[in-house]
Every structure is written in structure tokens, then in C-alpha cells.
Design a protein around this motif. Sequence first.
Motif, PDB file in Angstrom:
ATOM      1  N   LYS A  19       0.834  -1.200   0.000  1.00  0.00           N
ATOM      2  CA  LYS A  19       0.000   0.000   0.000  1.00  0.00           C
ATOM      3  C   LYS A  19       0.871   1.253   0.000  1.00  0.00           C
ATOM      4  CE  LYS A  19      -4.068  -1.923   2.316  1.00  0.00           C
ATOM      5  NZ  LYS A  19      -5.007  -1.779   3.434  1.00  0.00           N
ATOM      6  N   THR A  20       1.902   1.249   0.811  1.00  0.00           N
ATOM      7  CA  THR A  20       2.814   2.394   0.866  1.00  0.00           C
ATOM      8  C   THR A  20       3.467   2.621  -0.482  1.00  0.00           C
ATOM      9  OG1 THR A  20       3.227   1.988   3.210  1.00  0.00           O
ATOM     10  CG2 THR A  20       4.837   3.348   2.039  1.00  0.00           C
ATOM     11  N   GLY A  21       3.939   1.556  -1.104  1.00  0.00           N
ATOM     12  CA  GLY A  21       4.565   1.664  -2.421  1.00  0.00           C
ATOM     13  C   GLY A  21       3.614   2.205  -3.468  1.00  0.00           C
ATOM     14  N   ARG A  22       2.377   1.767  -3.419  1.00  0.00           N
ATOM     15  CA  ARG A  22       1.382   2.251  -4.385  1.00  0.00           C
ATOM     16  C   ARG A  22       1.100   3.736  -4.184  1.00  0.00           C
ATOM     17  NH1 ARG A  22      -2.055  -3.202  -3.697  1.00  0.00           N
ATOM     18  NH2 ARG A  22      -0.987  -4.361  -5.335  1.00  0.00           N
ATOM     19  N   ILE A  23       1.006   4.162  -2.950  1.00  0.00           N
ATOM     20  CA  ILE A  23       0.754   5.580  -2.689  1.00  0.00           C
ATOM     21  C   ILE A  23       1.942   6.422  -3.155  1.00  0.00           C
ATOM     22  CG2 ILE A  23       0.452   7.296  -0.856  1.00  0.00           C
ATOM     23  CD1 ILE A  23      -1.302   5.175   0.586  1.00  0.00           C
ATOM     24  N   ILE A  24       3.155   5.955  -2.917  1.00  0.00           N
ATOM     25  CA  ILE A  24       4.343   6.680  -3.371  1.00  0.00           C
ATOM     26  C   ILE A  24       4.342   6.782  -4.894  1.00  0.00           C
ATOM     27  CG2 ILE A  24       6.869   6.577  -3.567  1.00  0.00           C
ATOM     28  CD1 ILE A  24       6.855   5.285  -0.731  1.00  0.00           C
ATOM     29  N   GLY A  25       4.107   5.671  -5.576  1.00  0.00           N
ATOM     30  CA  GLY A  25       4.092   5.681  -7.043  1.00  0.00           C
ATOM     31  C   GLY A  25       3.020   6.600  -7.601  1.00  0.00           C
ATOM     32  N   ALA A  26       1.825   6.529  -7.038  1.00  0.00           N
ATOM     33  CA  ALA A  26       0.727   7.377  -7.511  1.00  0.00           C
ATOM     34  C   ALA A  26       1.004   8.849  -7.242  1.00  0.00           C
ATOM     35  CB  ALA A  26      -0.583   6.958  -6.847  1.00  0.00           C
ATOM     36  N   THR A  27       1.640   9.149  -6.121  1.00  0.00           N
ATOM     37  CA  THR A  27       1.967  10.548  -5.800  1.00  0.00           C
ATOM     38  C   THR A  27       2.944  11.111  -6.822  1.00  0.00           C
ATOM     39  OG1 THR A  27       1.559  10.174  -3.449  1.00  0.00           O
ATOM     40  CG2 THR A  27       2.939  12.069  -4.032  1.00  0.00           C
ATOM     41  N   PHE A  28       3.964  10.340  -7.156  1.00  0.00           N
ATOM     42  CA  PHE A  28       4.921  10.812  -8.158  1.00  0.00           C
ATOM     43  C   PHE A  28       4.281  10.903  -9.538  1.00  0.00           C
ATOM     44  CE2 PHE A  28       8.102   9.921  -4.918  1.00  0.00           C
ATOM     45  CZ  PHE A  28       8.934  11.013  -5.091  1.00  0.00           C
ATOM     46  N   GLY A  29       3.388   9.965  -9.867  1.00  0.00           N
ATOM     47  CA  GLY A  29       2.682  10.046 -11.145  1.00  0.00           C
ATOM     48  C   GLY A  29       1.842  11.312 -11.229  1.00  0.00           C
ATOM     49  N   LEU A  30       1.116  11.603 -10.153  1.00  0.00           N
ATOM     50  CA  LEU A  30       0.310  12.821 -10.100  1.00  0.00           C
ATOM     51  C   LEU A  30       1.196  14.053 -10.245  1.00  0.00           C
ATOM     52  CD1 LEU A  30      -2.456  14.214  -9.574  1.00  0.00           C
ATOM     53  CD2 LEU A  30      -1.894  14.104  -7.138  1.00  0.00           C
ATOM     54  N   ALA A  31       2.329  14.071  -9.549  1.00  0.00           N
ATOM     55  CA  ALA A  31       3.237  15.226  -9.618  1.00  0.00           C
ATOM     56  C   ALA A  31       3.785  15.419 -11.031  1.00  0.00           C
ATOM     57  CB  ALA A  31       4.375  15.046  -8.625  1.00  0.00           C
ATOM     58  N   PHE A  32       4.171  14.332 -11.687  1.00  0.00           N
ATOM     59  CA  PHE A  32       4.677  14.439 -13.064  1.00  0.00           C
ATOM     60  C   PHE A  32       3.646  15.127 -13.954  1.00  0.00           C
ATOM     61  CE2 PHE A  32       8.129  11.275 -12.527  1.00  0.00           C
ATOM     62  CZ  PHE A  32       9.054  11.738 -13.469  1.00  0.00           C
ATOM     63  N   VAL A  33       2.392  14.709 -13.860  1.00  0.00           N
ATOM     64  CA  VAL A  33       1.346  15.290 -14.718  1.00  0.00           C
ATOM     65  C   VAL A  33       1.059  16.725 -14.326  1.00  0.00           C
ATOM     66  CG1 VAL A  33      -1.069  15.127 -15.465  1.00  0.00           C
ATOM     67  CG2 VAL A  33       0.316  13.042 -15.238  1.00  0.00           C
ATOM     68  N   GLN A  34       0.860  16.990 -13.040  1.00  0.00           N
ATOM     69  CA  GLN A  34       0.479  18.327 -12.590  1.00  0.00           C
ATOM     70  C   GLN A  34       1.537  19.371 -12.960  1.00  0.00           C
ATOM     71  OE1 GLN A  34      -2.544  19.080 -11.412  1.00  0.00           O
ATOM     72  NE2 GLN A  34      -3.145  16.958 -11.441  1.00  0.00           N
ATOM     73  N   VAL A  35       2.802  19.051 -12.722  1.00  0.00           N
ATOM     74  CA  VAL A  35       3.883  20.010 -12.997  1.00  0.00           C
ATOM     75  C   VAL A  35       4.047  20.241 -14.492  1.00  0.00           C
ATOM     76  CG1 VAL A  35       6.387  20.330 -12.863  1.00  0.00           C
ATOM     77  CG2 VAL A  35       5.111  19.577 -10.843  1.00  0.00           C
ATOM     78  N   ASN A  36       4.022  19.177 -15.269  1.00  0.00           N
ATOM     79  CA  ASN A  36       4.320  19.307 -16.692  1.00  0.00           C
ATOM     80  C   ASN A  36       3.146  19.780 -17.527  1.00  0.00           C
ATOM     81  OD1 ASN A  36       7.213  18.443 -17.087  1.00  0.00           O
ATOM     82  ND2 ASN A  36       6.401  16.907 -15.682  1.00  0.00           N
ATOM     83  N   ALA A  37       1.940  19.676 -17.009  1.00  0.00           N
ATOM     84  CA  ALA A  37       0.788  20.197 -17.732  1.00  0.00           C
ATOM     85  C   ALA A  37       0.870  21.713 -17.873  1.00  0.00           C
ATOM     86  CB  ALA A  37      -0.502  19.792 -17.038  1.00  0.00           C
TER      87      ALA A  37
END
Length: 191
Positions: A5-23
Motif C-alpha cells: 500500500k505504501t509503495g502504491r501511494i508513493i508511485g501514484a503521488t509521483f505520477g500525479l506530480a509528473f502530470v500536474q507540474v508538466n501540464a
Amino acid sequence: MTREKTGRIIGATFGLAFVQVNAAALPAAAAVPLRVLALIAFLAVLRGVRRSPAPRPGARKDAGAPSYFGRSYGYVVGAEVIACTAGILVLNGPLDAPHAVVAWIALVVGVHFFGLAAVWRMPALNRLAAAMSACGAVGLALSALGSPRAAVAVVAGILPGALLLGSVLWSVHREAAGAAGAAAAAPGSAP
């Protein structure tokens, strides 16, 4: 909270950050829907993680399984941080190529997944590693060729973010489907 669960939250957080920043490099007509979709995917991951079944009481951990966040994990992440920092300093300094930073980060994050695949004995992570590394490499090539910032942001920022979010969503979905199948097959369950 379990290590998965921790790993999934970390991965999803970085995925969200990649999209939010680069959009931000895109026109609002494209950026807003991408940001909203990434947020929806992130929230779906959180919901899935929260709903995932707790480990069964008395269930033994595999004695041969590696520690999820142990020393080897620390080495992989430490190397990732050093490589990211060194690359950012060189790209922003002597190379004067700040537009390539996102591509460098995507490449390093992709390569770090190869390390995690080995440390965690999860060969499926190699596919994510290869895809993200390719996005980073193509983004670096686009930057070197003088492509528009938006092109680099899509290839090396938004696409890797979508890959991260998608892979985590898939793992949450796969776990939920497995749990539902196990519950249906349990003795005493209704046909």
C-alpha cells in the motif's frame, strides 16, 4: 499500512506530480483536463488502497521475500537522488538546458525501477522501467534538438506520470479482482 500500500501511494503521488507540474507547459484547454484526469486516477488509487484487504491474521510472510524498504531499497533510491541532483546541476549550470531537466528526471526514475525490480524480485516492474526510461531518453533527444517545451513536457513528464498512475491503478485493480475471486472460491461462499 502494508508495504504494498505504501509503495502504491508513493508511485501514484509521483505520477500525479509528473502530470500536474508538466501540464503547465500546455495550453489550458489541454492542461486542465489532463490535471483533472490525473487527480481522478490518484483518488482512485487511494480508494483502492483503502479498500484493499488487510493481511489475514496469522498469515506468514514469505521467508525468502526481500525487505520492501530495507537497505537495498535505500541504495537504489540514494543512487536515484544523487543521479537526479547531479544531472539537474549540470543541465541548469554548464549545459544551460533547464528545459531538459524533466527528461533527465524521467530517465533516472525509469532506471531506478530496474533496480527496484531486482531488489523486490518483481520482474513486472522492468516494463515500467523500460517505458519510463524510453520517455526520458526521447525527451532528452527532443531537448537537444530544440523541440518546444510542450513536446518535452508531454513525452518526458505527462506520459511518465500517466505510466506511473496507470501501473499503480492496474495493480490495485488486479489485487481487488484476486481478492474477489478468492472470496468467491472460499468454502461456504454462495455459488
